[in-house]
Structure formats: C-alpha cells, structure tokens
Scaffold this motif. Structure first.
Motif, PDB file in Angstrom:
ATOM      1  N   SER A   1       0.854  -1.203   0.000  1.00  0.00           N
ATOM      2  CA  SER A   1       0.000   0.000   0.000  1.00  0.00           C
ATOM      3  C   SER A   1       0.881   1.240   0.000  1.00  0.00           C
ATOM      4  O   SER A   1       1.803   1.363   0.819  1.00  0.00           O
ATOM      5  N   LEU A   2       0.589   2.158  -0.926  1.00  0.00           N
ATOM      6  CA  LEU A   2       1.333   3.421  -1.032  1.00  0.00           C
ATOM      7  C   LEU A   2       0.371   4.575  -0.777  1.00  0.00           C
ATOM      8  O   LEU A   2      -0.647   4.733  -1.489  1.00  0.00           O
ATOM      9  N   THR A   3       0.646   5.313   0.263  1.00  0.00           N
ATOM     10  CA  THR A   3      -0.218   6.460   0.602  1.00  0.00           C
ATOM     11  C   THR A   3       0.659   7.709   0.750  1.00  0.00           C
ATOM     12  O   THR A   3       1.851   7.596   1.065  1.00  0.00           O
TER      13      THR A   3
ATOM     14  N   GLY B   1      -7.666   3.197  -4.403  1.00  0.00           N
ATOM     15  CA  GLY B   1      -8.750   3.808  -3.651  1.00  0.00           C
ATOM     16  C   GLY B   1      -8.179   4.946  -2.852  1.00  0.00           C
ATOM     17  O   GLY B   1      -7.584   5.860  -3.401  1.00  0.00           O
ATOM     18  N   LEU B   2      -8.349   4.900  -1.507  1.00  0.00           N
ATOM     19  CA  LEU B   2      -7.701   5.899  -0.674  1.00  0.00           C
ATOM     20  C   LEU B   2      -6.199   5.652  -0.578  1.00  0.00           C
ATOM     21  O   LEU B   2      -5.478   6.479  -0.025  1.00  0.00           O
ATOM     22  N   ASP B   3      -5.746   4.504  -1.085  1.00  0.00           N
ATOM     23  CA  ASP B   3      -4.312   4.250  -1.214  1.00  0.00           C
ATOM     24  C   ASP B   3      -4.097   3.516  -2.537  1.00  0.00           C
ATOM     25  O   ASP B   3      -5.021   2.946  -3.119  1.00  0.00           O
ATOM     26  N   ASN B   4      -2.858   3.557  -3.016  1.00  0.00           N
ATOM     27  CA  ASN B   4      -2.494   2.802  -4.211  1.00  0.00           C
ATOM     28  C   ASN B   4      -1.961   1.444  -3.760  1.00  0.00           C
ATOM     29  O   ASN B   4      -0.984   1.371  -2.999  1.00  0.00           O
TER      30      ASN B   4
ATOM     31  N   ARG C   1      -8.088  -2.856   7.883  1.00  0.00           N
ATOM     32  CA  ARG C   1      -7.590  -1.476   7.994  1.00  0.00           C
ATOM     33  C   ARG C   1      -8.457  -0.511   7.189  1.00  0.00           C
ATOM     34  O   ARG C   1      -8.790   0.583   7.648  1.00  0.00           O
ATOM     35  N   THR C   2      -8.838  -0.933   5.985  1.00  0.00           N
ATOM     36  CA  THR C   2      -9.666  -0.072   5.139  1.00  0.00           C
ATOM     37  C   THR C   2     -11.024   0.167   5.792  1.00  0.00           C
ATOM     38  O   THR C   2     -11.561   1.282   5.740  1.00  0.00           O
ATOM     39  N   SER C   3     -11.574  -0.840   6.433  1.00  0.00           N
ATOM     40  CA  SER C   3     -12.886  -0.672   7.085  1.00  0.00           C
ATOM     41  C   SER C   3     -12.810   0.330   8.225  1.00  0.00           C
ATOM     42  O   SER C   3     -13.666   1.214   8.377  1.00  0.00           O
ATOM     43  N   VAL C   4     -11.757   0.179   9.062  1.00  0.00           N
ATOM     44  CA  VAL C   4     -11.608   1.106  10.191  1.00  0.00           C
ATOM     45  C   VAL C   4     -11.372   2.529   9.687  1.00  0.00           C
ATOM     46  O   VAL C   4     -11.955   3.502  10.195  1.00  0.00           O
ATOM     47  N   SER C   5     -10.513   2.651   8.660  1.00  0.00           N
ATOM     48  CA  SER C   5     -10.242   3.983   8.105  1.00  0.00           C
ATOM     49  C   SER C   5     -11.509   4.602   7.536  1.00  0.00           C
ATOM     50  O   SER C   5     -11.787   5.788   7.746  1.00  0.00           O
ATOM     51  N   SER C   6     -12.290   3.818   6.820  1.00  0.00           N
ATOM     52  CA  SER C   6     -13.539   4.332   6.253  1.00  0.00           C
ATOM     53  C   SER C   6     -14.486   4.791   7.344  1.00  0.00           C
ATOM     54  O   SER C   6     -15.183   5.814   7.209  1.00  0.00           O
ATOM     55  N   LEU C   7     -14.519   3.991   8.459  1.00  0.00           N
ATOM     56  CA  LEU C   7     -15.376   4.375   9.577  1.00  0.00           C
ATOM     57  C   LEU C   7     -14.933   5.723  10.158  1.00  0.00           C
ATOM     58  O   LEU C   7     -15.757   6.595  10.421  1.00  0.00           O
ATOM     59  N   ILE C   8     -13.624   5.891  10.349  1.00  0.00           N
ATOM     60  CA  ILE C   8     -13.107   7.145  10.904  1.00  0.00           C
ATOM     61  C   ILE C   8     -13.394   8.314   9.966  1.00  0.00           C
ATOM     62  O   ILE C   8     -13.900   9.374  10.374  1.00  0.00           O
ATOM     63  N   PHE C   9     -13.084   8.107   8.674  1.00  0.00           N
ATOM     64  CA  PHE C   9     -13.271   9.201   7.718  1.00  0.00           C
ATOM     65  C   PHE C   9     -14.750   9.540   7.555  1.00  0.00           C
ATOM     66  O   PHE C   9     -15.132  10.707   7.462  1.00  0.00           O
TER      67      PHE C   9
ATOM     68  N   PHE D   1     -10.933  16.530   2.006  1.00  0.00           N
ATOM     69  CA  PHE D   1     -11.455  15.815   0.845  1.00  0.00           C
ATOM     70  C   PHE D   1     -10.353  15.662  -0.210  1.00  0.00           C
ATOM     71  O   PHE D   1     -10.263  14.645  -0.904  1.00  0.00           O
ATOM     72  N   GLY D   2      -9.482  16.695  -0.308  1.00  0.00           N
ATOM     73  CA  GLY D   2      -8.380  16.625  -1.267  1.00  0.00           C
ATOM     74  C   GLY D   2      -7.197  15.843  -0.738  1.00  0.00           C
ATOM     75  O   GLY D   2      -6.673  14.957  -1.421  1.00  0.00           O
ATOM     76  N   THR D   3      -6.747  16.152   0.490  1.00  0.00           N
ATOM     77  CA  THR D   3      -5.542  15.488   1.020  1.00  0.00           C
ATOM     78  C   THR D   3      -5.784  14.014   1.311  1.00  0.00           C
ATOM     79  O   THR D   3      -4.854  13.209   1.268  1.00  0.00           O
ATOM     80  N   LEU D   4      -7.015  13.648   1.603  1.00  0.00           N
ATOM     81  CA  LEU D   4      -7.324  12.236   1.826  1.00  0.00           C
ATOM     82  C   LEU D   4      -7.350  11.459   0.516  1.00  0.00           C
ATOM     83  O   LEU D   4      -7.177  10.248   0.499  1.00  0.00           O
ATOM     84  N   GLY D   5      -7.560  12.161  -0.606  1.00  0.00           N
ATOM     85  CA  GLY D   5      -7.566  11.510  -1.912  1.00  0.00           C
ATOM     86  C   GLY D   5      -8.945  11.283  -2.477  1.00  0.00           C
ATOM     87  O   GLY D   5      -9.096  10.714  -3.565  1.00  0.00           O
ATOM     88  N   LEU D   6      -9.997  11.723  -1.768  1.00  0.00           N
ATOM     89  CA  LEU D   6     -11.346  11.539  -2.294  1.00  0.00           C
ATOM     90  C   LEU D   6     -11.567  12.337  -3.573  1.00  0.00           C
ATOM     91  O   LEU D   6     -12.276  11.893  -4.481  1.00  0.00           O
TER      92      LEU D   6
END
Length: 683
Positions: free
Chosen positions: A101-103, A142-145, A185-193, A234-239
């Motif tokens: 994962s690259l973020t 997605g939110l990460d490559n 990890r993606t689920s928890v991150s999505s919940l936080i965001f 919204f921008g820095t998160l990558g959405l």
C-alpha cells in the motif's frame, strides 16, 4: 451563563474528544495488526535530482550502494520536484499473497516495479499510478495505491518505487498487508473518515442554523471555514482524486492547493471575527489580515502552477496564525465566561494539531504518516469547541437580553405611569389655556366688531354734513361770476378735499370689515382691466397723486374670478404703501402695470422709495411686521399681510422685490378664469 450550562458544554466537548480517541485507537490497532504480519520489509531511499534514472540504472551495482536505508517505511521531502526512488526488500518465511500500500494517493507520479523473487528470470511487473494518471485497472486504487505481490518462502522480493511531484508535496508511505489485514484497515479507516465528514457536516448545518437565527458574521465565517476544512481533507485524503479527477491530470493538484489556500483565508477571517481582534488587538488584526491576503495570493499562484514555490509560505502562515490565535484566545479568557474558556481550548487544540501536521508534511521532523491526520482530528475538535463556545455566547446573550427586556418593560411601565400623570396635568393646563384663548379671541372679535360699527357710525355721521357742504359749495360756485377764476379754483380744492375725505372713510371701513369676521369673498367673473382701473382711480382720489395704469395688449380682455371690493382694497393698500414710503419728489413716479404670464394675471406696482433690507424680505408679508427702516413712517404693518390674504383667497400669490434706497416692486398674480362663461361687466 449558569453553572449547569457550563457543565453541559464541557461534557459535550469531552464526549467528542473521547469518540475521536476511540476511533484513533481502532485505527492504531489495525496498524499494529499489519505490523505483526509474517513478511518483513526494509526500505531504502535514493534522490534522483535530474529525474533521468531508469529501473536498469537503479538496479545497477554502482547505484545500489547510493540507496540509504531508513527506519520505518515513510519518506517526506516536503515541497520538491526531485524524483525519489524507494527500494523495498521483502522477505517471507512462507509463500503467500501480499499487498503493498502506497499512501497518500495524491502523489503526482508513482511507478512500481515488482521484480521476480531473488532476481530470477522474467520481466519486472510495472504499475503506473499517481493522480496525474487515470485510475489503474491492474492495481487496486482507492484511498491508497495498492499493488499485489506473490511472495515465495525464504526468497527476497524487490520492489522499486519511483515517485515524483510536480505541483504538490512529496510524501509517501509504503506498507505491507495481507489481504485480510488490508480489508480490516480499510474498514476502520472508512469508519473514521465517514464519522469525520459526518460530524463536520452536522457542525456546518448547526453553524448555518445559528447564523439563520442570529446574523452574527462569526457564524457565517465559521461555517465557511468548516466547509473549506472539509474540502481540504477531501483533497488530502484523496477523495477528490477518486470522485472528481479519475482521469488524472493536474486537476487534483489544483483543487487541493486552491481549497487549502482559501481554507487558510476563511479560517483566518473566522478567527478574526470570533476573537474580535479588530477592536481588541490591532496588532493581532494586522497579522490576521496579512494571513488572509497570503491565502488569497496562494490560491491565485496555485491556479497558475506555482504552488510548489509558494507552498512553504502556507506552512509558515498557518503556524504563525494559529499560534497568534491561541495566544490571543488565552489573553481574552474571562473567569466568569465559559464561552471564552471553550474558545481558548478550541484554538489550543487546533494549534497542536496543525503544528504536528505541518511538521509531518514539510519533512522538518521525521514523523509517521498517520500524524498528518492530526489536522483532521484537531479541526473537528476545534469546530466542536468553537460551535459550543458560540452557542454558550448566544445563550448568555439571550438570558441577558431577556433580563434587559424585563428591566426595560418595568421602566416603560413606570415611565408610562409618569407620562399619564403628566398628560393629565398638561391636559388640565391646556383646558385652562384654551379657555383663556377663547376668551381672548372672543374679546378680539368683539373689539373688531366694535371697530367696524364705529367706522360705520363715523362714515354715516360724516356723509350727511359732507353732503350738505358739497351742496353749499355747488351753490356758491353757481353764484360766482364767470370771470372769478381764483375763487373757483378754491372751490375745486374744497371739492377734492371732500372727495378724499369720503374715500378715506370708505377705504378704512372696507379694511375694517376685511380684517374682521366678515372676510368672506364673493367671487364673480369680471373683466380684469376695468376692475383694476377703478381701483387705481380710487387710489388716485385717496392719495392725491398722479397714477397711470399701463395695460399690456394681451391683458386687455382677460377675465378673472374676483371679489371686487377685496381686490380693490389690495391694490389700494399696495399703492398707499408705495406713496407712503416714497420720497416726496418721486411719488409721481409710482407705476402700475397689468400683464399676463402663463395662466395668471400680473398686477405690478413699482415705486422709487426707501426700499426694504434684504434680510427682512421673507417676513414682509407677516401680520404686524414692519421693516427696520420704516419706524418713522406711521403704520401698523397690516397692509401687505392683508394683500397676501386677499391674493391667497383668489388662489394667487404675492411676490416682492426690493433694493434698499432704490425702490420696491410688488407683484400680485391672480389666476385667469375660464372663458367659457360670460363675465360680469363684459363690454
């Protein structure tokens, strides 16, 4: 504000902070699960300043030694256009599928090359990513490559990552996850965001509702600041990269940079209004205004492609402004006002979060990638606390307003009672004054009536002896010889004196009637010129001077609706004033002119008398007013005021022009009558 309200506001802020800490703990747990994965990953970094190196170059033995190992798995070089190469050395004790994962996903250009295990045969697998390129079909973006790799037991797998930034910060973190760990990890991150955006949206709605009911600029500016904070994340998160710019290009860079700069300006203006710095701290106000201007300038420069050059100013500006706001909020704390305490806590939380985020993004201090989310956490806490502070302020203002309203109502009732008593007292005084005025008016009317009756008696009493004298004069004239010219001239002078005396009696009687209760005009249609010529003739007999009436041709057959007695008295009054205030040698210079102007008949009487001072002309038509240079001439000051009343009765007006020492001109303007009906006295 009551203690109960203060406790409620503090509990609300404390609950918000607990929720944030809980979600961060869940995120950390997911990160910890990823770190306990069986494979190990070592990271080395290389700067490629020209940006010309290829994969073969970095794989060569001569360049490999230039890679420098780093602790951890993230790099942060801030605003730079240098190309960065990462070498990931991954080992596993068992064969398994893993994900790299690259973020964050807004890095401009990312090329990932996955080599065969242990440098075995086969071509490297290449993945082209980055927000300047379209979303990849062969990599999970997605939110990460995310890049999939197949690890073999006991074998070394090398992954080379080439990253370049053209208009944004150069920050990159490489993480190794199993598919299960990545899903967790993606689920928890999505919940936080999701919670973050939902909470900020609720706060934005609350702020707009507050502004709807109380048009304080602070609520509107805070709502704008909250909106831009959401857009920045919204921008820095990558959405924005996913939803707005899936096809790549520089759009995502510009969007993120512009909303960041505008967010600076909006936040500075909101803080400026909330802290009321224009009125309390002019030096702080200058700092805030400079920060807002820098934010606006940064937005323009980002639009034209100079975000990297101007970007460091953003960090410096934000740090200066948030520290200044925190200091000012602490300086303005009032022990008895909970809203100022909440406000200070809000700015302190924001300062801490921004400082950590700026330190991580700029690369000044080597910090893990998750520290960059300190801005998001501090922003939501800042908005919660500020909204609570403003709510407390509103409630305090409401309570104070209610108390002031009650006090004002009590004062109004007291004032009303005093006013009613005063009105009753003044009403009694007015009733007494009215009674006195009515009595005075009745006495004045009775006096005028007596004056009129006196003049009528005098006129009647004088007419009989004057008629007898006139008869005897005529008889004497008939008995004189025809050649006795001297005595005949004497008799003519006696006749003129008798005529003047009779005219004086008649004119004064008419004046008395007009000045009394008999001022009731009887308007009838008349040819204007005969009426005026009769008035001039009477004045000639009364004043014993030569008068000539000059009539303009267009006035000869004009008709007016007039009361003949009133209009004659008005003309005689003006002529009498002209003769009275003229020098003896210039009495024969009095002129009478009749003309037409528009739809009005103009009667103009001019003399060469003493004139009237300029400052006294406006009062000349007032009752009983006499000019300051007329005190030595007998009179009551009622002549011209009567003229003005007569003119007004005929729907006309009086105009006076005068030059001191030169003379006076009085103009009466009487409206012309409709010619559709016959006139009295028409030839």
């Amino acid at each position: 504000m009551t203690q109960r309200q203060s406790r409620n506001a503090s509990a609300f802020a404390f609950a918000a902070i607990l929720i944030i800490l809980l979600l961060v703990a869940l995120h950390a747990k997911a990160e910890d699960a990823a770190s306990r994965a069986f494979p190990t990953m070592a990271v080395a970094v290389l700067k490629d300043r020209p940006g010309t190196m290829t994969l073969d170059d970095v794989r060569s033995e001569g360049v490999r030694k230039d890679f420098k190992s780093i602790s951890g798995s993230s790099i942060n070089f801030g605003y730079t256009r240098d190309t960065i190469w990462l070498r990931l050395d991954i080992r596993s004790t068992e064969s398994r599928e893993m994900l790299v994962s690259l973020t964050p996903n807004f890095v401009d250009l990312i090329d990932v090359y996955v080599l065969p295990p242990n440098g075995g045969a086969g071509a490297p697998v290449h993945y082209a990513m980055g927000d300047h390129r379209p979303l990849s079909d062969d990599a999970l973006s997605g939110l990460d490559n995310v890049v999939p790799i197949a690890l073999e037991a006991g074998q070394l797998t090398e992954v080379f990552v080439r990253a370049a930034a053209t208009n944004s910060v150069m920050t990159l973190q490489a993480s190794l996850y199993s598919p299960t760990d990545h899903t967790s990890r993606t689920s928890v991150s999505s919940l936080i965001f999701g919670w973050w955006f939902g909470g900020m949206t609720i706060l934005l709605i609350i702020q707009l509702v507050f502004f709807y009911y109380n048009r304080m600029p602070a609520f509107a500016l805070l709502a704008v600041s909250t909106f831009f904070a959401m857009m920045v994340y919204f921008g820095t998160l990558g959405l924005s990269r996913i939803f707005l710019f899936p096809s790549g290009g520089e759009g995502n860079d510009m969007f993120t940079a512009i909303v960041s700069w505008l967010g600076i300006s909006a936040s500075v203006l909101a803080a400026r209004s909330i802290l009321d710095v224009p009125g309390k701290a002019p030096w702080v106000d200058r700092i805030f205004i400079a920060g807002a201007l820098i934010g606006a300038a940064g937005g323009v420069l980002a639009l034209v492609g100079y975000n990297i050059e101007f970007g460091p100013f953003a960090h410096l500006t934000i740090v200066i402004v948030v520290l200044t706001g925190a200091v000012q909020s602490m300086r303005t704390i009032e022990p008895s006002d909970s809203s100022t305490k909440l406000r200070a806590a809000a700015f302190l939380v924001l300062a801490v979060g921004v400082l950590f985020t700026m330190a991580q993004r700029s690369g000044v201090v080597p910090l893990p990638d998750w520290v960059a989310h300190g801005y998001a956490a501090s922003t939501v806490m800042h908005s919660v606390l500020l909204t609570g502070a403003l709510a407390v302020y509103l409630r305090t203002s409401e309570v104070m307003s209610a108390r002031i309203t009650q006090e004002a109502l009590a004062m109004a009732r007291d004032a009303e009672g005093r006013a009613i008593g005063l009105v009753e007292e003044r009403t009694r005084d007015l009733a007494v004054a009215k009674s006195v005025a009515e009595e005075a008016l009745a006495a004045e009317l009775a006096s005028k009536e007596q004056q009129i009756r006196f003049m009528e008696v005098i006129s009647h009493q004088y007419r009989t002896p004057l008629a007898a004298v006139q008869t005897h004069i005529s008889n004497i004239g008939m008995s004189l010889p025809k050649d006795d010219a001297a005595n005949r001239r004497r008799l003519d002078r006696v006749r003129k004196g008798i005529a003047r005396l009779v005219e004086v009696l008649e004119v004064n009687l008419s004046r008395s009637r007009l000045q009394g209760s008999a001022f009731e005009p009887r308007l009838e249609r008349h040819l204007a010129v005969p009426l005026l010529e009769a008035a001039v003739a009477r004045a000639r007999d009364l004043l014993q001077i030569e008068l000539t009436c000059v009539v303009a041709p267009d006035a000869r057959h004009q008709i007016v609706e007039a009361d003949t007695d009133m209009l004659e008295i008005a003309v005689i009054n003006v002529l009498e004033n002209a003769a009275k205030f003229s020098h003896p040698a210039s009495k024969d210079a009095i002129s009478v002119g009749v003309s037409v102007t528009g739809d009005a008949l103009v009667i103009e009487i001019a003399d060469q008398g003493i004139g009237i001072p300029d400052g006294e002309l406006p009062r000349l038509l007032e009752p009983n007013f006499r000019a300051s240079n007329a005190t030595k001439v007998p009179g009551t000051g009622t002549g011209l005021s009567l003229v003005a009343r007569v003119a007004a009765t005929h729907r006309g007006k009086v105009e006076v022009r005068s030059t001191l020492g030169v003379g006076t001109t009085v103009r009466m303007l009487i409206p012309l009558a409709d010619r559709g009906r016959p006139s009295s006295g028409a030839a």
